[in-house]
Structure formats: structure tokens, C-alpha cells
Design a protein around this motif. Structure first.
Motif, PDB file in Angstrom:
ATOM      1  N   PHE A   1       0.882  -1.381   0.142  1.00  0.00           N
ATOM      2  CA  PHE A   1      -0.109  -0.023  -0.230  1.00  0.00           C
ATOM      3  C   PHE A   1       0.864   1.309  -0.055  1.00  0.00           C
ATOM      4  CE2 PHE A   1      -4.560   1.026   1.495  1.00  0.00           C
ATOM      5  CZ  PHE A   1      -4.338   2.508   1.071  1.00  0.00           C
TER       6      PHE A   1
ATOM      7  N   LEU B   1      -5.372  -4.752  -5.592  1.00  0.00           N
ATOM      8  CA  LEU B   1      -5.977  -3.732  -5.143  1.00  0.00           C
ATOM      9  C   LEU B   1      -7.314  -4.323  -4.386  1.00  0.00           C
ATOM     10  CD1 LEU B   1      -6.581  -0.763  -5.418  1.00  0.00           C
ATOM     11  CD2 LEU B   1      -8.162  -0.923  -7.250  1.00  0.00           C
TER      12      LEU B   1
ATOM     13  N   LEU C   1      -5.666  -4.933  -0.904  1.00  0.00           N
ATOM     14  CA  LEU C   1      -5.313  -3.349  -0.281  1.00  0.00           C
ATOM     15  C   LEU C   1      -6.852  -2.877   0.407  1.00  0.00           C
ATOM     16  CD1 LEU C   1      -2.622  -3.512  -1.788  1.00  0.00           C
ATOM     17  CD2 LEU C   1      -2.867  -1.444  -2.256  1.00  0.00           C
ATOM     18  N   VAL C   2      -7.763  -3.189  -0.325  1.00  0.00           N
ATOM     19  CA  VAL C   2      -9.492  -2.355   0.067  1.00  0.00           C
ATOM     20  C   VAL C   2      -9.661  -3.299   1.208  1.00  0.00           C
ATOM     21  CG1 VAL C   2     -11.293  -2.538  -0.601  1.00  0.00           C
ATOM     22  CG2 VAL C   2     -10.136  -1.585  -2.214  1.00  0.00           C
TER      23      VAL C   2
ATOM     24  N   ALA D   1      -7.794  -2.495   4.338  1.00  0.00           N
ATOM     25  CA  ALA D   1      -8.091  -1.128   4.916  1.00  0.00           C
ATOM     26  C   ALA D   1      -9.617  -1.148   5.375  1.00  0.00           C
ATOM     27  CB  ALA D   1      -8.010  -0.171   3.769  1.00  0.00           C
TER      28      ALA D   1
ATOM     29  N   THR E   1     -14.133  -4.638  -7.046  1.00  0.00           N
ATOM     30  CA  THR E   1     -13.285  -5.484  -6.241  1.00  0.00           C
ATOM     31  C   THR E   1     -13.629  -6.826  -6.056  1.00  0.00           C
ATOM     32  OG1 THR E   1     -13.871  -4.532  -4.457  1.00  0.00           O
ATOM     33  CG2 THR E   1     -11.895  -3.328  -5.179  1.00  0.00           C
TER      34      THR E   1
ATOM     35  N   PRO F   1     -12.489   1.877  -5.766  1.00  0.00           N
ATOM     36  CA  PRO F   1     -11.447   1.357  -4.937  1.00  0.00           C
ATOM     37  C   PRO F   1     -10.135   2.134  -4.919  1.00  0.00           C
ATOM     38  CG  PRO F   1     -11.640  -0.024  -6.865  1.00  0.00           C
ATOM     39  CD  PRO F   1     -12.908   0.753  -6.946  1.00  0.00           C
TER      40      PRO F   1
ATOM     41  N   CYS G   1      -8.355   3.803  -1.689  1.00  0.00           N
ATOM     42  CA  CYS G   1      -7.149   3.411  -1.323  1.00  0.00           C
ATOM     43  C   CYS G   1      -6.425   4.835  -1.079  1.00  0.00           C
ATOM     44  CB  CYS G   1      -6.645   2.824  -1.915  1.00  0.00           C
ATOM     45  SG  CYS G   1      -7.048   0.825  -1.906  1.00  0.00           S
TER      46      CYS G   1
ATOM     47  N   GLY H   1      -5.151   6.600   2.307  1.00  0.00           N
ATOM     48  CA  GLY H   1      -3.790   6.775   2.361  1.00  0.00           C
ATOM     49  C   GLY H   1      -3.212   8.403   2.419  1.00  0.00           C
TER      50      GLY H   1
END
Length: 355
Positions: free
Chosen positions: A239, A264, A267-268, A271, A292, A315, A319, A323
Motif C-alpha cells: 500500500f 487492489l 489493499l481494499v 483497509a 473489487t 477502489p 485507497c 492513504g
């Protein structure tokens, strides 16, 4: 150059990415010829570098070959049509799964490979302001310090001098001090040396047993104050590497592709899990992150109340929000229901940023 066994082992990762001075680069193979242990470790690191470079040949990414980290090659040097061409060939052509590492480490391997491609566009522009008060050189130095936390937890030796941070310093402030020390140290070196240090540490991380064995990566570890499975910490490293590659790309005017869909999604989902913990007693909101895969809607918040609102986000935008690259009121989204409850989710997501 030291010829002792431990001295050579400390040089292997830098040798694998072509970052040693010529004298050391010539001496290391002499030791490898007589030491099976170091030879096996060197081959493991070289294989990792080949994965990062996307080069199947046995000589890729070593001995200072063109295209190694910090070699200063540009899109023109490689016969590729500019920075966007470099990234298109280096990133978009890579398959979502990276051979040699487990699925939990594949997003980090891909993000490292992408950033290695991008830094080839930086010679002459290392002083470009990127994010916070960092230039491009400082951004890579920050990543050395950030990856160091997981590296140390997995037994990889530190590549930066220790910081003198007083005992009892709050974690957030201690991290700020460590980052400042890392940037100051690396600004006294050349950008190419900093890139080589970062790339060698990344190669070390991806050569650990935990990067290749999901059962080993299932154990919990506390890294930067978060107690999570090691597998999740690899996703966090991915990430951050992607976020900072995007930062540098925006500063240079180069479009950095998002992670492949498979990465991705990882990561989603991570998170969302962390966000859900932060919202455990908030008014519940259905958060849908589009594109996703199945099961991409989550009710976050208290389970003692009916759903108050629905949020829909892309998505990549989600992120970037987590971030810290979108303000809560600026991120594109669909919203229905209680606007106050939905805004609380967005503000909490943005507050998770430490990148």
C-alpha cells in the motif's frame, strides 16, 4: 572488502541489485565459489531481483547491469517512448501474480517493481517536491525507514544508523523522528545510493521465508504499533510503496497505473478491516467499494442500530482516501441516507493515514 563469512553475507543483497563498488562486486563471487551457504543465499536474492525486474534471464538485475536500481537509465536510454512508456512496459505488462512469492507478498513485489521502474525517470529531478515537505530523494529515504520496521521483525538487518529517540516517546512522534533521521542520513548520500539501499532491503524482505510461505506469514507481529498477521504487514508495505510511487508520478507528471485488480482487492479488504475496528461503535454505514470482486459491501459501525447510510466508492479513490491523498469532503463517492454518519466514515478513513 572483508573476506569473512558474515561480512560477505551483509553485502549479498546490495550485490544482487548491482549496488556494490567494483572492488566488492568482484570479490563477492570469489567467496561464493567456496561457500555453499552464501551461494544459496545469493541465488535466492538474485531470483528475487529477477522477479522485481520482470526479467527471466539468469543474469538480470545483478553486477550493475543496465536497468538495475539507481543506474540512471531513462525511457530514452531503453528505447521506450518516454516515462509513460517505461511504466506501461514495466507495470501494465506484469501479471497480477508474482512467481516465487506467496499471494500475500505479491502486491508488495509488484509495487516495488513499479517504483524501481519509475525512479529511472528521476535523474536530474531528485529535488522535485513530492509530498509533505519531502523531495523525491527524501521520499525514497522515507520508504527505507518505513520498510525497516517489517524487515527488523523478520530478522533482516537494519540498513540505517540507529536513532537516539528517548524512551517513552509517543509512537507517532518517535516515527516522525525516525523518518527525519533517515532522510537526513540519505540526503548526505547520492540518490542512487539511497535507491540501492531501498531496493536491497526490499529484495531481502521478499527473500524471507514469510514472503513465500503463507503458514509462516500467518503468525502475528506488532509493526508500527499494529498487531496483525505478517501477511497483512506485507500488504501494508505494498500500500505504502504504491502510494508513494503515485506521489512521485504526480510530481513528475507521469501517470502511475493502479495496482492490478487482484492486488487492489487485497489493499481494499485490509483497509476495510482496519477501518471497521475504528468504527466499532459508530452509527452503521454500508460501504460499497466497486469493482473489487464479490462481497465488496461491508456494514461498518455498531451492530445495535439499523444502517444509517450507504456509501459507494471507487477502489482507487478509497485507497487514496485511506492513504491521506483525498480530504474526506473531496473524495468522489455516492451517498444515500444520513449524511452525517457517512461523513464520519469518510473522516475516520482519512484519519488512518500515516503514509
Amino acid at each position: 572488502m572483508t573476506n569473512d563469512h558474515e561480512g560477505v553475507r551483509e553485502l549479498l543483497a546490495a550485490w544482487a541489485v548491482g549496488a556494490l563498488p567494483p572492488a566488492d562486486a568482484r570479490a563477492v563471487p570469489l567467496h561464493l565459489a567456496d561457500c555453499e551457504t552464501c551461494a544459496a543465499e545469493a541465488e535466492r536474492l538474485r531470483a528475487t531481483v529477477r522477479l522485481l525486474d520482470g526479467t527471466p534471464g539468469p543474469d538480470a538485475g545483478v553486477s550493475g547491469a543496465p536497468g538495475d536500481a539507481g543506474d540512471g537509465a531513462t525511457g530514452a536510454d531503453q528505447g521506450v517512448g518516454g516515462a509513460d512508456g517505461v511504466l506501461a512496459s514495466a507495470l501494465r505488462s506484469r501479471p497480477p501474480r508474482t512467481p516465487g512469492v506467496a499471494p500475500h507478498a505479491a502486491p508488495y513485489a509488484a509495487a516495488v517493481a513499479g517504483l524501481r521502474a519509475l525512479v529511472r525517470e528521476l535523474p536530474g529531478r531528485w529535488g522535485t517536491p513530492v509530498v509533505h515537505d519531502w523531495d523525491a530523494h527524501a521520499t525514497i529515504a522515507h520508504l527505507v525507514a518505513a520498510d525497516e520496521h517489517l524487515a527488523l521483525a523478520l530478522g533482516v538487518g537494519a540498513r540505517l544508523p540507529a536513532s537516539r529517540i528517548p524512551a517513552g516517546t509517543p509512537a507517532a512522534h518517535a516515527w516522525e523522528l525516525r523518518t527525519a533521521d533517515a532522510i537526513a542520513h540519505e540526503h548526505a548520500r547520492t540518490p542512487e545510493e539511497t535507491v540501492a539501499t531501498w531496493a536491497a532491503q526490499a529484495a531481502d524482505l521478499l527473500a524471507t521465508p514469510e514472503a513465500r510461505d503463507p503458514s509462516l506469514a500467518a503468525r502475528a507481529a506488532t509493526v508500527m504499533g499494529l498487531r496483525l498477521p505478517v501477511a497483512d504487514h506485507f500488504v501494508i508495505r505494498a500500500f505504502e510503496a504504491w502510494i508513494h510511487a503515485d506521489d512521485i508520478g504526480r510530481a513528475l507528471g507521469v501517470a502511475v497505473p493502479p495496482p492490478p485488480d487482484e492486488h487492489l482487492e487485497q489493499l481494499v479488504r485490509l483497509a476495510v478491516r482496519i477501518l471497521g475496528l475504528a468504527l466499532h461503535d459508530a452509527p452503521p454505514v454500508l460501504v460499497e467499494v466497486t469493482g473489487t470482486g464479490p462481497g465488496t459491501g461491508w456494514v461498518l459501525g455498531s451492530d445495535a442500530e439499523p444502517v444509517a447510510a450507504e456509501l459507494t466508492l471507487d477502489p482507487v479513490d478509497f485507497c487514496l482516501l485511506v492513504g491521506g491523498r483525498y480530504a474526506p469532503d473531496e473524495v468522489p463517492r455516492g451517498l444515500a441516507g444520513d449524511e452525517r454518519a457517512a461523513r464520519h466514515v469518510l473522516a475516520t478513513a482519512a484519519s488512518l493515514a500515516w503514509l
